[in-house]
Design a protein around this motif. Structure first.
Motif, PDB file in Angstrom:
ATOM      1  N   ASN A   2      -0.923  -1.727  14.097  1.00 34.67           N
ATOM      2  CA  ASN A   2      -1.126  -3.138  13.407  1.00 34.67           C
ATOM      3  C   ASN A   2       0.304  -3.797  13.598  1.00 34.67           C
ATOM      4  OD1 ASN A   2      -0.887  -5.158  11.588  1.00 34.67           O
ATOM      5  ND2 ASN A   2      -2.465  -4.123  10.119  1.00 34.67           N
ATOM      6  N   HIS A   4       1.011  -6.701  12.653  1.00 39.18           N
ATOM      7  CA  HIS A   4       1.571  -7.549  11.519  1.00 39.18           C
ATOM      8  C   HIS A   4       2.318  -6.584  10.785  1.00 39.18           C
ATOM      9  CE1 HIS A   4       1.228  -9.892   8.008  1.00 39.18           C
ATOM     10  NE2 HIS A   4       0.787  -8.883   7.491  1.00 39.18           N
ATOM     11  N   ARG A   5       2.024  -5.402  10.585  1.00 38.17           N
ATOM     12  CA  ARG A   5       2.830  -4.473   9.481  1.00 38.17           C
ATOM     13  C   ARG A   5       4.027  -4.021  10.250  1.00 38.17           C
ATOM     14  NH1 ARG A   5      -2.291  -1.602   7.328  1.00 38.17           N
ATOM     15  NH2 ARG A   5      -2.141  -0.355   9.139  1.00 38.17           N
ATOM     16  N   VAL A   8       6.277  -6.920   9.265  1.00 32.57           N
ATOM     17  CA  VAL A   8       6.595  -6.726   7.939  1.00 32.57           C
ATOM     18  C   VAL A   8       7.707  -5.951   7.716  1.00 32.57           C
ATOM     19  CG1 VAL A   8       5.930  -6.218   5.754  1.00 32.57           C
ATOM     20  CG2 VAL A   8       4.463  -7.479   7.384  1.00 32.57           C
ATOM     21  N   VAL A   9       7.616  -4.791   8.466  1.00 32.59           N
ATOM     22  CA  VAL A   9       8.720  -3.616   8.135  1.00 32.59           C
ATOM     23  C   VAL A   9      10.047  -4.425   8.783  1.00 32.59           C
ATOM     24  CG1 VAL A   9       9.351  -1.450   8.810  1.00 32.59           C
ATOM     25  CG2 VAL A   9       7.081  -1.624   8.061  1.00 32.59           C
ATOM     26  N   ARG A  11      11.020  -7.445   9.452  1.00 29.30           N
ATOM     27  CA  ARG A  11      11.501  -8.703   8.618  1.00 29.30           C
ATOM     28  C   ARG A  11      12.079  -7.984   7.304  1.00 29.30           C
ATOM     29  NH1 ARG A  11       8.156 -11.129   5.609  1.00 29.30           N
ATOM     30  NH2 ARG A  11       6.412 -10.959   6.929  1.00 29.30           N
ATOM     31  N   THR A  12      11.538  -7.111   6.687  1.00 30.00           N
ATOM     32  CA  THR A  12      12.042  -6.777   5.347  1.00 30.00           C
ATOM     33  C   THR A  12      13.305  -5.884   5.537  1.00 30.00           C
ATOM     34  OG1 THR A  12       9.864  -6.660   4.330  1.00 30.00           O
ATOM     35  CG2 THR A  12      11.579  -5.279   3.388  1.00 30.00           C
ATOM     36  N   SER A 126       2.083   4.018   1.448  1.00 28.19           N
ATOM     37  CA  SER A 126       1.894   2.997   2.031  1.00 28.19           C
ATOM     38  C   SER A 126       0.869   3.036   2.979  1.00 28.19           C
ATOM     39  CB  SER A 126       3.028   1.762   2.428  1.00 28.19           C
ATOM     40  OG  SER A 126       3.177   2.341   3.550  1.00 28.19           O
ATOM     41  N   PRO A 127       0.018   2.273   3.361  1.00 22.74           N
ATOM     42  CA  PRO A 127      -1.090   2.086   4.504  1.00 22.74           C
ATOM     43  C   PRO A 127      -0.178   1.944   5.677  1.00 22.74           C
ATOM     44  CG  PRO A 127      -1.581   0.280   2.926  1.00 22.74           C
ATOM     45  CD  PRO A 127      -0.243   0.825   2.672  1.00 22.74           C
ATOM     46  N   ALA A 128       0.965   1.834   5.764  1.00 19.52           N
ATOM     47  CA  ALA A 128       1.758   1.561   7.259  1.00 19.52           C
ATOM     48  C   ALA A 128       1.728   2.922   7.900  1.00 19.52           C
ATOM     49  CB  ALA A 128       3.112   0.992   7.102  1.00 19.52           C
TER      50      ALA A 128
ATOM     51  N   GLU B  91      -4.972   5.749   6.174  1.00 21.94           N
ATOM     52  CA  GLU B  91      -4.746   4.601   5.920  1.00 21.94           C
ATOM     53  C   GLU B  91      -5.874   4.081   4.953  1.00 21.94           C
ATOM     54  OE1 GLU B  91      -4.465   2.178   9.386  1.00 21.94           O
ATOM     55  OE2 GLU B  91      -4.920   0.314   7.894  1.00 21.94           O
ATOM     56  N   ARG B  94      -5.003   5.315   1.518  1.00 20.73           N
ATOM     57  CA  ARG B  94      -3.882   4.835   0.730  1.00 20.73           C
ATOM     58  C   ARG B  94      -4.071   3.237   0.539  1.00 20.73           C
ATOM     59  NH1 ARG B  94      -1.252   8.311   4.486  1.00 20.73           N
ATOM     60  NH2 ARG B  94      -1.574   7.145   6.173  1.00 20.73           N
ATOM     61  N   ARG B  95      -4.926   2.580   1.271  1.00 17.95           N
ATOM     62  CA  ARG B  95      -5.156   0.939   1.038  1.00 17.95           C
ATOM     63  C   ARG B  95      -5.803   0.996  -0.566  1.00 17.95           C
ATOM     64  NH1 ARG B  95      -5.964  -3.026   4.024  1.00 17.95           N
ATOM     65  NH2 ARG B  95      -5.671  -3.025   6.173  1.00 17.95           N
ATOM     66  N   LEU B 110      16.815  -6.350  -2.498  1.00 18.03           N
ATOM     67  CA  LEU B 110      15.926  -7.225  -2.423  1.00 18.03           C
ATOM     68  C   LEU B 110      15.613  -7.931  -3.833  1.00 18.03           C
ATOM     69  CD1 LEU B 110      13.164  -6.103   0.286  1.00 18.03           C
ATOM     70  CD2 LEU B 110      14.940  -7.259   0.861  1.00 18.03           C
ATOM     71  N   TYR B 118       6.732  -7.111  -0.219  1.00 19.26           N
ATOM     72  CA  TYR B 118       6.756  -6.113   1.103  1.00 19.26           C
ATOM     73  C   TYR B 118       5.577  -5.320   0.979  1.00 19.26           C
ATOM     74  CZ  TYR B 118       8.677  -2.634   3.999  1.00 19.26           C
ATOM     75  OH  TYR B 118       9.032  -1.376   4.983  1.00 19.26           O
ATOM     76  N   GLU B 121       2.143  -7.467   1.646  1.00 21.32           N
ATOM     77  CA  GLU B 121       2.057  -7.504   3.119  1.00 21.32           C
ATOM     78  C   GLU B 121       1.791  -6.151   3.923  1.00 21.32           C
ATOM     79  OE1 GLU B 121       4.054 -10.649   5.392  1.00 21.32           O
ATOM     80  OE2 GLU B 121       5.591 -10.306   3.778  1.00 21.32           O
ATOM     81  N   LEU B 122       2.172  -5.151   3.349  1.00 22.97           N
ATOM     82  CA  LEU B 122       1.520  -3.635   4.088  1.00 22.97           C
ATOM     83  C   LEU B 122       0.237  -3.572   3.636  1.00 22.97           C
ATOM     84  CD1 LEU B 122       4.672  -1.380   3.543  1.00 22.97           C
ATOM     85  CD2 LEU B 122       4.066  -2.498   5.749  1.00 22.97           C
ATOM     86  N   HIS B 123      -0.050  -4.003   2.594  1.00 20.41           N
ATOM     87  CA  HIS B 123      -1.538  -3.807   2.142  1.00 20.41           C
ATOM     88  C   HIS B 123      -2.446  -4.928   2.678  1.00 20.41           C
ATOM     89  CE1 HIS B 123      -0.139  -0.779  -0.734  1.00 20.41           C
ATOM     90  NE2 HIS B 123      -1.240  -0.153  -0.690  1.00 20.41           N
TER      91      HIS B 123
END
Lengths: 274, 335
Positions: A2, A4-5, A8-9, A11-12, A126-128, B91, B94-95, B110, B118, B121-123
């Motif tokens: 993914n 997008h993820r 995100v990682v 960018r953070t 996390s889902p990542a 996944e 965890r979602r 942060l 953060y 967005e990961l979700h």
């Protein structure tokens, strides 16, 4: 995967680096020293020399360059030839040392840092995917060093053209070899180095240990990268393209292997050996 | 050691049927080097309600949570969460989970908002007004909205826990896993956090909470699972377990002349009497207490205190840990 993820990682992580003045201030100073201070001092010294004997001696040092490189120097005066050679051929390490140093410093702390701060627990739940986390952190480690280098490269180009340009008939920098070096040769070397550094970062117990180990790994890599970069500049354009192509293949293999080093157990700090 | 069957005391649904399991662990084992963190753990978490994993440090509570989300794979045994295997479909599991670990696991550099963004967005949230609104809603629920713009490094421990709680519910998970959520909090903050956790099952969320603090679990849990050395020692509803260990009603009595309390032995329904002031009296039914009071008064006993005693989770925990044989004869197996 993914993407997008991954973004995100990355960018953070970058956002956190931007918040850390104690990190980016030395990075800016390092870039300024290598891309601005050292070239300015050296090129000013060469272009402002008035003693004919010294100029002649400087010019004679160009004999060490390969014939092809010597033939490519457009200037006819000793000062012009010396300063051109210095700017185009001898400051290549600048383009290698700065990004490798910065990328190593960022990359070494990235995975072990998550574990040390306890935020590895958050990522592990996390889902990542671990590949997404790895790639995100790779990108976040790559961008500061490479961005500094590109900005520094712009500054360096300006310095070179302002100081050496008048002696060689106008603005001439970057040469085509430098474009190849910056856009094609340096990035895979960074990626390869980071693949090793991230593997170390995933395995060691502390950030300090990661930085020690990364230093040992990157030192020979800087030498290799320097020699290859210099070769890319001295040789024909095609040589640079070929060196870059080989480096990309090696980097891709190393990155693929590096992904396996990251696991949720390692993010949690419970993998065997941590 | 044999684990008691958790299903025997599983909370029934309104219709009286067993509620389907959200989490089921069967004989799960996980070893770290020479340490066996989970040694054949059995766990059954019914839908809705709060299941409290109770046990001393090193009992395997944190490892159990990590196995549930698929953050760790078990060495042996079977794990099912929402009917999925977290090792294979991590996944997807965890979602649907929200986790608060013992350390808040926040990024100090942060802001509170960025920490929540953060996670959002990961979700799968896209950046925009909807995500921002959701973040503010979650933060407001835990009273941390005003501090969202601040760097988390400047937060107090209580604020960090609240932010971690807000982060755990952002994506509206079906299963919340809290690992010692009040660790390091002052009593007031602990109370507030537990109140917030208590309210969550009303929204249809299933909560699993680890703690070694018995007082925390008291009054909060719909199901208690006592862990020891990586295995289930005992599982069931607090009421069911209490009934199993103390089937008789207990009342404590004090009198102006303690010796006169001996008269209680002759009253109907009295099973046991332990002298003292207060004396402890076991009855066959709590409904006998008014009769006991009247009976004693009729015998001239001047009572100064009548205190029906409900065994606490602490009583239960120590009874189990001490290997007490319950009147139903099951505790011996449990312990």
């Amino acid at each position: 995967m993914n993407w997008h993820r991954v973004g995100v990682v990355a960018r953070t992580d970058l956002k956190q680096l931007i918040q850390a003045r104690d990190f980016w201030l030395p990075m800016v100073v390092l870039g300024a020293i290598f891309f601005l201070a050292i070239p300015t001092i050296l090129l000013l010294a060469v272009t402002q020399v008035t003693d004919a004997n010294i100029v002649e001696q400087l010019s004679s040092t160009l004999d060490v360059l390969p014939a092809r490189a010597r033939a490519g120097i457009p200037a006819t005066t000793p000062v012009g030839r010396s300063s051109y050679a210095l700017a185009v051929f001898l400051l290549a390490p600048v383009a290698v040392v700065v990004p490798l140093t910065i990328c190593t410093a960022v990359g070494a702390a990235t995975l072990v840092g998550e574990r040390e701060r306890g935020t590895g627990e958050f990522l592990a739940h996390s889902p990542a995917g671990v590949r997404e986390i790895y790639l995100g952190k790779l990108i976040a480690s790559l961008i500061p060093g490479y961005a500094t280098t590109l900005v520094g490269f712009g500054v360096y180009s300006l310095v070179v053209n302002l100081l050496v340009g008048p002696h060689v008939g106008g603005w001439f920098f970057p040469t085509r070899q430098w474009w190849v070096l910056m856009l094609w040769v340096v990035p895979p070397f960074l990626a390869f180095t980071l693949s090793l550094v991230l593997r170390l970062s995933a395995r060691v117990k502390s950030t300090a240990a990661a930085q020690q180990a990364s230093g040992l790994v990157t030192l020979p890599l800087i030498l290799v990268a320097y020699s290859q970069s210099t070769g890319a500049l001295f040789g024909a354009e095609r040589l640079g393209v070929a060196i870059g192509a080989v480096a990309w293949v090696v980097a891709a293999l190393a990155l693929s292997r590096g992904m396996r080093a990251v696991s949720r157990a390692r993010l949690l700090g419970v993998a065997d050996g941590i | 050691m044999t684990a008691l069957d958790a299903s025997s005391d599983a909370p029934p649904s309104d219709a009286g049927r067993s509620v389907p399991s959200v989490v089921r662990l069967d004989g799960v084992r996980r070893r770290f080097g020479s340490v066996e963190a989970l040694a054949g753990l059995d766990l059954d978490v019914p839908h809705g309600g709060i299941t409290v994993l109770l046990g001393p440090n090193g009992a395997g509570k944190t490892t159990a949570i990590r196995v549930i989300t698929g953050a760790l794979d078990p060495d042996a045994g079977r794990v099912s969460v929402f009917g999925l295997d977290p090792s294979e479909e991590g996944e997807a599991v965890r979602r649907r989970c929200g986790v608060v670990s013992a350390k808040p696991a926040l990024y100090d550099r942060l802001s509170g908002f960025d920490n929540l963004a953060y996670s959002a967005e990961l979700h799968g949230f896209d950046r925009g007004a909807r995500m921002d609104e959701r973040i503010r809603e979650a933060a407001a629920r835990f009273g941390i909205e005003a501090a969202l713009a601040q760097q988390v490094g400047g937060y107090s421990t209580g604020m960090k826990t609240r932010l971690a709680l807000a982060r755990s519910i952002l994506h509206e998970p079906e299963l919340l896993l809290f690992d010692e959520p009040t660790s390091g909090l002052d009593p007031e903050s602990s109370h507030a956090v537990l109140e917030l956790i208590h309210a969550m099952p009303a929204e249809g969320v299933t909560v699993v909470m680890c703690t070694h603090l018995l007082l925390e679990a008291e009054g909060l849990s719909d199901q208690v699972v006592v862990l020891e050395d990586g295995a289930t020692l005992l599982a069931g509803t607090p009421e069911g377990l209490t009934r199993r260990f103390w089937p008789a009603a207990v009342v404590r009595l004090a009198a102006e002349v303690p010796a006169t309390l001996e008269a209680v032995r002759d009253l109907p329904g009295v099973r046991a009497y332990a002298p003292g002031n207060p004396a402890t009296v076991e009855l066959d039914d709590a409904a006998r207490i008014p009769d006991v009071v009247l009976g004693l008064a009729a015998r001239g006993v001047r009572l100064t205190r009548v205190e029906p005693h409900t065994p606490s989770l602490e009583d239960l925990y120590f009874a189990v840990r001490a290997g007490r044989t319950g009147p139903a004869g099951e505790a011996g197996a449990a312990a």
